[in-house]
Design a protein around this motif. Structure first.
Motif, PDB file in Angstrom:
ATOM      1  N   HIS A  91       0.841  -1.191   0.000  1.00 24.61           N
ATOM      2  CA  HIS A  91       0.000   0.000   0.000  1.00 24.61           C
ATOM      3  C   HIS A  91       0.880   1.246   0.000  1.00 24.61           C
ATOM      4  CE1 HIS A  91      -3.613  -2.377   0.804  1.00 24.61           C
ATOM      5  NE2 HIS A  91      -2.878  -3.057   1.667  1.00 24.61           N
ATOM      6  N   ARG A  92       0.370   2.276  -0.618  1.00 28.01           N
ATOM      7  CA  ARG A  92       1.007   3.592  -0.592  1.00 28.01           C
ATOM      8  C   ARG A  92       0.177   4.451   0.342  1.00 28.01           C
ATOM      9  NH1 ARG A  92       6.011   5.814  -2.282  1.00 28.01           N
ATOM     10  NH2 ARG A  92       5.728   8.063  -2.581  1.00 28.01           N
ATOM     11  N   TYR A  93       0.703   4.688   1.546  1.00 31.17           N
ATOM     12  CA  TYR A  93      -0.057   5.360   2.594  1.00 31.17           C
ATOM     13  C   TYR A  93       0.738   6.549   3.108  1.00 31.17           C
ATOM     14  CZ  TYR A  93      -2.776   5.924   6.935  1.00 31.17           C
ATOM     15  OH  TYR A  93      -3.558   6.421   7.959  1.00 31.17           O
ATOM     16  N   GLN A  94       0.126   7.729   3.062  1.00 32.44           N
ATOM     17  CA  GLN A  94       0.774   8.967   3.507  1.00 32.44           C
ATOM     18  C   GLN A  94       2.124   9.165   2.830  1.00 32.44           C
ATOM     19  OE1 GLN A  94       0.725   8.715   7.821  1.00 32.44           O
ATOM     20  NE2 GLN A  94      -1.403   9.384   7.918  1.00 32.44           N
ATOM     21  N   GLY A  95       2.176   8.862   1.522  1.00 33.33           N
ATOM     22  CA  GLY A  95       3.380   9.098   0.739  1.00 33.33           C
ATOM     23  C   GLY A  95       4.473   8.066   0.918  1.00 33.33           C
ATOM     24  N   ILE A  96       4.171   6.929   1.565  1.00 32.37           N
ATOM     25  CA  ILE A  96       5.183   5.904   1.845  1.00 32.37           C
ATOM     26  C   ILE A  96       4.636   4.539   1.412  1.00 32.37           C
ATOM     27  CG2 ILE A  96       6.519   4.737   3.662  1.00 32.37           C
ATOM     28  CD1 ILE A  96       6.281   7.299   5.311  1.00 32.37           C
ATOM     29  N   PHE A  97       5.468   3.741   0.729  1.00 35.12           N
ATOM     30  CA  PHE A  97       5.096   2.355   0.450  1.00 35.12           C
ATOM     31  C   PHE A  97       5.200   1.557   1.745  1.00 35.12           C
ATOM     32  CE2 PHE A  97       6.314   3.238  -4.054  1.00 35.12           C
ATOM     33  CZ  PHE A  97       5.129   2.823  -4.637  1.00 35.12           C
ATOM     34  N   ARG A  98       4.215   0.713   1.985  1.00 35.76           N
ATOM     35  CA  ARG A  98       4.230  -0.164   3.155  1.00 35.76           C
ATOM     36  C   ARG A  98       3.840  -1.570   2.723  1.00 35.76           C
ATOM     37  NH1 ARG A  98       4.858   1.874   8.144  1.00 35.76           N
ATOM     38  NH2 ARG A  98       4.904   4.147   8.345  1.00 35.76           N
ATOM     39  N   ALA A  99       4.586  -2.564   3.206  1.00 36.65           N
ATOM     40  CA  ALA A  99       4.343  -3.957   2.829  1.00 36.65           C
ATOM     41  C   ALA A  99       4.152  -4.802   4.080  1.00 36.65           C
ATOM     42  CB  ALA A  99       5.507  -4.500   1.996  1.00 36.65           C
ATOM     43  N   TRP A 100       3.308  -5.806   3.957  1.00 35.74           N
ATOM     44  CA  TRP A 100       2.978  -6.722   5.054  1.00 35.74           C
ATOM     45  C   TRP A 100       4.178  -7.590   5.386  1.00 35.74           C
ATOM     46  CZ3 TRP A 100      -0.133  -8.052   8.820  1.00 35.74           C
ATOM     47  CH2 TRP A 100      -0.308  -9.374   9.187  1.00 35.74           C
ATOM     48  N   ASP A 101       4.545  -7.656   6.671  1.00 31.85           N
ATOM     49  CA  ASP A 101       5.684  -8.469   7.094  1.00 31.85           C
ATOM     50  C   ASP A 101       5.277  -9.668   7.936  1.00 31.85           C
ATOM     51  OD1 ASP A 101       5.010  -7.393   9.540  1.00 31.85           O
ATOM     52  OD2 ASP A 101       7.008  -6.620  10.007  1.00 31.85           O
TER      53      ASP A 101
END
Length: 260
Positions: A91-101
């Protein structure tokens, strides 16, 4: 028969340009000639690997992308590397890519995504037409192609910043999202003490670096430390432990109290 033909290529499932299609889907939608062309392209890709003395992953089909369709390439990239069941795990959230770990969504720098994408594209292919004949050639990623796909990834993986984390991605969950604490091994519901499995459907950006143990005994070390601080002053002891409790939640309204 189309699926059997794909299996004869070493058990690889040949994907059509439509995300999620296998050989049988392509056969039903476009007929046997479309399947034949894709199979031929995949055979060429495998031969390229073998000619170079390399082998593709045993469970992966050669990926054929269109450089002029960065959004489709972004969707294929996500589909192959950032899916858990039907849930997208990038996901791209608040300008940052985030991935499930496995427990929460951790930040990934754009440079890291770019590096991963270069490797993905370096193993991919593109169609090339020469007169009436067509075939596939290596994709050959470059700065412009990668930048276009990253831009498409930002759009495809966008998650509205208007909804504060934590949140249930589908909008529904067994309990309110702001009543849960993420631990290494589960989600803990603060009001009831119930636990739920960690799931990529729950979007959170922070986790406690410990596993929750509902059968844990009394925290002896903590109690001895509080004895050293407060002796028999149970009121101050209780107040400090209450502050600890507030700091576990996403509610920051009470945090001015320990500051004072």
């Amino acid at each position: 028969k189309a699926t059997e033909a794909a299996q004869e290529m070493g058990g690889r499932v040949v994907m059509s340009p439509a995300e999620g299609d296998d050989a049988n889907d392509l056969f039903v939608r476009e007929g046997p000639e479309a399947v034949r062309k894709v199979l031929e392209s995949a055979t060429q890709a495998v031969q390229m690997f073998e000619d170079a003395g390399e082998s593709p992953e045993p469970d992966a089909a050669p990926v054929v992308l269109d450089p002029n369709e960065p959004l489709q390439s972004a969707r294929r990239f996500i589909g192959l590397h950032y899916r858990s069941g039907s849930t997208r795990t990038l996901h791209r959230y608040q300008g940052i890519f985030r991935a499930w770990d496995g427990a929460t969504y951790q930040a990934i720098e754009d440079d890291e995504i770019s590096c991963f994408l270069y490797g993905f594209l370096d193993r991919a292919f593109r169609s090339e037409k020469a007169g009436k004949e067509s075939g596939i050639v290596p994709f050959k990623p470059n700065k412009a192609k990668v930048a276009n796909i990253i831009d498409a990834l930002k759009a495809e993986a966008h998650l509205s910043s208007g909804i504060p984390a934590p949140m249930w991605l589908d909008g529904n969950g067994p309990v309110p999202a702001d009543e849960l604490i993420v631990c290494k091994n589960c989600l803990v519901h603060l009001p009831s003490g119930r636990t739920f499995p960690n799931t990529p459907d729950f979007f959170a950006t922070n986790t406690l670096p410990v596993a929750f143990d509902p059968a844990a005994g009394e925290p002896g070390i903590l109690h001895r430390f509080l004895d050293d601080l407060f002796d028999d002053d149970t009121e101050r002891r209780d107040t400090l432990q209450e502050i600890f409790g507030y700091l576990l939640t996403t509610d920051t309204r009470q945090q001015k109290i320990p500051l004072i």
